[in-house]
Scaffold this motif. Structure first.
Motif, PDB file in Angstrom:
ATOM      1  N   GLY A 110      16.537 -10.688  -8.814  1.00  0.00           N
ATOM      2  CA  GLY A 110      17.304  -9.732  -9.596  1.00  0.00           C
ATOM      3  C   GLY A 110      18.584 -10.334 -10.145  1.00  0.00           C
ATOM      4  N   ALA A 111      19.360 -10.962  -9.267  1.00  0.00           N
ATOM      5  CA  ALA A 111      20.597 -11.608  -9.698  1.00  0.00           C
ATOM      6  C   ALA A 111      20.308 -12.784 -10.619  1.00  0.00           C
ATOM      7  CB  ALA A 111      21.388 -12.083  -8.482  1.00  0.00           C
ATOM      8  N   LEU A 112      19.209 -13.490 -10.343  1.00  0.00           N
ATOM      9  CA  LEU A 112      18.831 -14.610 -11.198  1.00  0.00           C
ATOM     10  C   LEU A 112      18.523 -14.150 -12.619  1.00  0.00           C
ATOM     11  CD1 LEU A 112      18.090 -17.616 -11.478  1.00  0.00           C
ATOM     12  CD2 LEU A 112      15.787 -17.038 -10.718  1.00  0.00           C
ATOM     13  N   MET A 113      17.784 -13.054 -12.740  1.00  0.00           N
ATOM     14  CA  MET A 113      17.456 -12.526 -14.064  1.00  0.00           C
ATOM     15  C   MET A 113      18.701 -11.993 -14.778  1.00  0.00           C
ATOM     16  SD  MET A 113      14.251 -13.068 -14.534  1.00  0.00           S
ATOM     17  CE  MET A 113      14.511 -14.586 -13.596  1.00  0.00           C
ATOM     18  N   ALA A 114      19.590 -11.347 -14.028  1.00  0.00           N
ATOM     19  CA  ALA A 114      20.833 -10.850 -14.618  1.00  0.00           C
ATOM     20  C   ALA A 114      21.689 -12.009 -15.127  1.00  0.00           C
ATOM     21  CB  ALA A 114      21.603 -10.020 -13.593  1.00  0.00           C
ATOM     22  N   ALA A 115      21.781 -13.065 -14.334  1.00  0.00           N
ATOM     23  CA  ALA A 115      22.554 -14.235 -14.755  1.00  0.00           C
ATOM     24  C   ALA A 115      21.923 -14.900 -15.975  1.00  0.00           C
ATOM     25  CB  ALA A 115      22.645 -15.233 -13.595  1.00  0.00           C
ATOM     26  N   ALA A 116      20.594 -14.961 -15.988  1.00  0.00           N
ATOM     27  CA  ALA A 116      19.911 -15.557 -17.140  1.00  0.00           C
ATOM     28  C   ALA A 116      20.157 -14.746 -18.413  1.00  0.00           C
ATOM     29  CB  ALA A 116      18.414 -15.652 -16.854  1.00  0.00           C
ATOM     30  N   SER A 168      26.613  -7.784  -8.519  1.00  0.00           N
ATOM     31  CA  SER A 168      26.621  -8.882  -7.552  1.00  0.00           C
ATOM     32  C   SER A 168      26.881 -10.224  -8.218  1.00  0.00           C
ATOM     33  CB  SER A 168      25.291  -8.925  -6.795  1.00  0.00           C
ATOM     34  OG  SER A 168      24.219  -9.239  -7.670  1.00  0.00           O
ATOM     35  N   VAL A 169      26.409 -10.367  -9.461  1.00  0.00           N
ATOM     36  CA  VAL A 169      26.628 -11.618 -10.189  1.00  0.00           C
ATOM     37  C   VAL A 169      28.116 -11.866 -10.379  1.00  0.00           C
ATOM     38  CG1 VAL A 169      26.441 -12.637 -12.486  1.00  0.00           C
ATOM     39  CG2 VAL A 169      24.404 -11.813 -11.338  1.00  0.00           C
ATOM     40  N   PHE A 170      28.866 -10.823 -10.732  1.00  0.00           N
ATOM     41  CA  PHE A 170      30.295 -10.996 -11.013  1.00  0.00           C
ATOM     42  C   PHE A 170      31.160 -10.859  -9.758  1.00  0.00           C
ATOM     43  CE2 PHE A 170      28.771  -9.964 -15.294  1.00  0.00           C
ATOM     44  CZ  PHE A 170      29.444 -10.937 -16.034  1.00  0.00           C
ATOM     45  N   GLU A 171      30.752 -10.007  -8.814  1.00  0.00           N
ATOM     46  CA  GLU A 171      31.575  -9.774  -7.625  1.00  0.00           C
ATOM     47  C   GLU A 171      31.272 -10.768  -6.507  1.00  0.00           C
ATOM     48  OE1 GLU A 171      30.981  -5.740  -6.532  1.00  0.00           O
ATOM     49  OE2 GLU A 171      31.939  -4.916  -8.333  1.00  0.00           O
ATOM     50  N   GLN A 172      29.993 -11.000  -6.255  1.00  0.00           N
ATOM     51  CA  GLN A 172      29.609 -11.858  -5.132  1.00  0.00           C
ATOM     52  C   GLN A 172      29.603 -13.337  -5.496  1.00  0.00           C
ATOM     53  OE1 GLN A 172      25.878 -10.711  -3.394  1.00  0.00           O
ATOM     54  NE2 GLN A 172      25.766 -12.502  -2.043  1.00  0.00           N
ATOM     55  N   TYR A 173      29.204 -13.652  -6.737  1.00  0.00           N
ATOM     56  CA  TYR A 173      29.054 -15.049  -7.124  1.00  0.00           C
ATOM     57  C   TYR A 173      30.158 -15.548  -8.060  1.00  0.00           C
ATOM     58  CZ  TYR A 173      24.328 -14.523  -5.257  1.00  0.00           C
ATOM     59  OH  TYR A 173      23.250 -14.290  -4.447  1.00  0.00           O
ATOM     60  N   ASP A 174      31.170 -14.727  -8.362  1.00  0.00           N
ATOM     61  CA  ASP A 174      32.299 -15.134  -9.220  1.00  0.00           C
ATOM     62  C   ASP A 174      31.822 -15.754 -10.530  1.00  0.00           C
ATOM     63  OD1 ASP A 174      34.137 -14.305  -7.295  1.00  0.00           O
ATOM     64  OD2 ASP A 174      34.043 -16.232  -6.258  1.00  0.00           O
ATOM     65  N   PHE A 175      30.927 -15.045 -11.193  1.00  0.00           N
ATOM     66  CA  PHE A 175      30.293 -15.604 -12.384  1.00  0.00           C
ATOM     67  C   PHE A 175      31.261 -15.746 -13.547  1.00  0.00           C
ATOM     68  CE2 PHE A 175      26.284 -16.080 -14.877  1.00  0.00           C
ATOM     69  CZ  PHE A 175      25.655 -16.909 -13.976  1.00  0.00           C
ATOM     70  N   LEU A 176      32.359 -15.005 -13.541  1.00  0.00           N
ATOM     71  CA  LEU A 176      33.321 -15.097 -14.626  1.00  0.00           C
ATOM     72  C   LEU A 176      33.937 -16.492 -14.703  1.00  0.00           C
ATOM     73  CD1 LEU A 176      34.728 -13.539 -16.881  1.00  0.00           C
ATOM     74  CD2 LEU A 176      36.498 -12.879 -15.231  1.00  0.00           C
ATOM     75  N   ASP A 177      34.152 -17.118 -13.557  1.00  0.00           N
ATOM     76  CA  ASP A 177      34.689 -18.493 -13.550  1.00  0.00           C
ATOM     77  C   ASP A 177      33.718 -19.462 -14.202  1.00  0.00           C
ATOM     78  OD1 ASP A 177      36.916 -17.563 -12.219  1.00  0.00           O
ATOM     79  OD2 ASP A 177      36.120 -18.039 -10.227  1.00  0.00           O
ATOM     80  N   PHE A 178      32.435 -19.284 -13.943  1.00  0.00           N
ATOM     81  CA  PHE A 178      31.432 -20.170 -14.533  1.00  0.00           C
ATOM     82  C   PHE A 178      31.337 -19.967 -16.054  1.00  0.00           C
ATOM     83  CE2 PHE A 178      29.407 -19.199 -10.222  1.00  0.00           C
ATOM     84  CZ  PHE A 178      30.152 -20.194  -9.602  1.00  0.00           C
ATOM     85  N   ILE A 179      31.516 -18.725 -16.494  1.00  0.00           N
ATOM     86  CA  ILE A 179      31.508 -18.441 -17.931  1.00  0.00           C
ATOM     87  C   ILE A 179      32.668 -19.155 -18.612  1.00  0.00           C
ATOM     88  CG2 ILE A 179      31.810 -16.631 -19.668  1.00  0.00           C
ATOM     89  CD1 ILE A 179      30.315 -14.727 -17.835  1.00  0.00           C
TER      90      ILE A 179
END
Length: 272
Positions: free
Chosen positions: A237-243, A59-70
């Motif tokens: 859950g997503a918060l901990m994964a992102a952290a 969900s971090v990478f698919e729902q929140y587009d975390f790769l762009d933030f990285i």
């Protein structure tokens, strides 16, 4: 005597293990929570025994587009660190060699003053010239803290190098710039690595400047993690994964480069 030393070693070992457990517990709890569902995180049962899930990372990478933030964080951290090194290393060398005590005091004050002091003037300036939500604004704001840090660390390192090294280079026909680039810089590796790594870590973890100066295009990881917290619910859950994703690069850097960091903070490998 040997018995007393053995008892001391046992006590020291126990205290060391306790300190390690205390400081590593938040990270271990964060890591375990990143593989739990929301219900498992909130439950006090089966803290260690549970069926792991990778849905939080998905969900971090698919729902929140975390790769762009990285990518945003990586660009800002790398460029601000390189810029601080390009400006800070010559400045630190000049201050150390020519005994610019007043300028070093100014650098120290800039290092001590909290970054939030510059935040409002920085925002007004960038908003006037249309640089809010750009890499330029974030890079310059991060250099505002990283640059004085690099100068202050490298000043003490350069002061520890003997003048005879430079004099030998000048006698051989090298210019002062050649002496700095070809003689001083190669033997200053531990200090350069230490200052650059710590500057990178500061920029990677910085939240204060990014929350004000970044927008949708340049949002960095710390700000993205903050978005997991809302008024109605916190996606733990997503918060901990992102952290965990944010912490992993810093942890790898610390483990790989700890030898250089310790030697660099010793303020010089050669003493005159």
């Amino acid at each position: 005597m040997k018995k007393k030393n053995r008892v001391k070693n046992i006590i020291l070992g126990i205290l060391t293990v306790l300190v390690i457990l205390i400081f590593s517990f938040p990270f271990l709890w964060m890591l375990l929570a990143s593989f739990k569902t929301q219900a498992q995180i909130m439950s006090t049962e089966d803290v260690l025994l549970f069926k792991p899930t990778f849905d939080n990372y998905k969900s971090v990478f698919e729902q929140y587009d975390f790769l762009d933030f990285i990518v945003n964080s990586l660009v800002v951290a790398v460029v601000s660190t390189i810029g601080s090194l390009l400006l800070g290393l010559p400045a630190a060398y000049a201050i150390a060699r020519y005994k610019m005590q007043k300028l070093s005091l100014v650098i120290l004050v800039a290092r001590i003053v909290p970054g939030i002091t510059f935040l409002i003037p920085w925002y007004i300036l960038f908003s006037k010239i249309g640089l809010v939500d750009t890499y330029t604004a974030l890079i310059l704001s991060h250099m505002l803290v990283g640059l004085p840090f690099i100068i202050w660390v490298m000043m003490s390192f350069f002061e520890g190098l003997p003048h005879e090294i430079e004099e030998a280079g000048l006698i051989d026909g090298a210019t002062k710039s050649q002496v700095f680039l070809k003689i001083i810089m190669p033997i200053s590796g531990p200090g350069v690595i230490t200052s650059s790594l710590l500057s990178f870590i500061f920029s990677w973890n910085n939240f204060m400047f990014s929350i004000i100066l970044a927008g949708d295009k340049t949002k960095t990881l710390p700000v993205a993690v903050f978005n997991f917290i809302s008024y109605s619910e916190t996606n733990w859950g997503a918060l901990m994964a992102a952290a965990c994703i944010i912490t992993l690069p810093v942890l790898i850097i610390a483990l790989v480069a700890q030898r250089y960091i310790v030697s660099g903070l010793a303020a010089g490998a050669v003493k005159g």
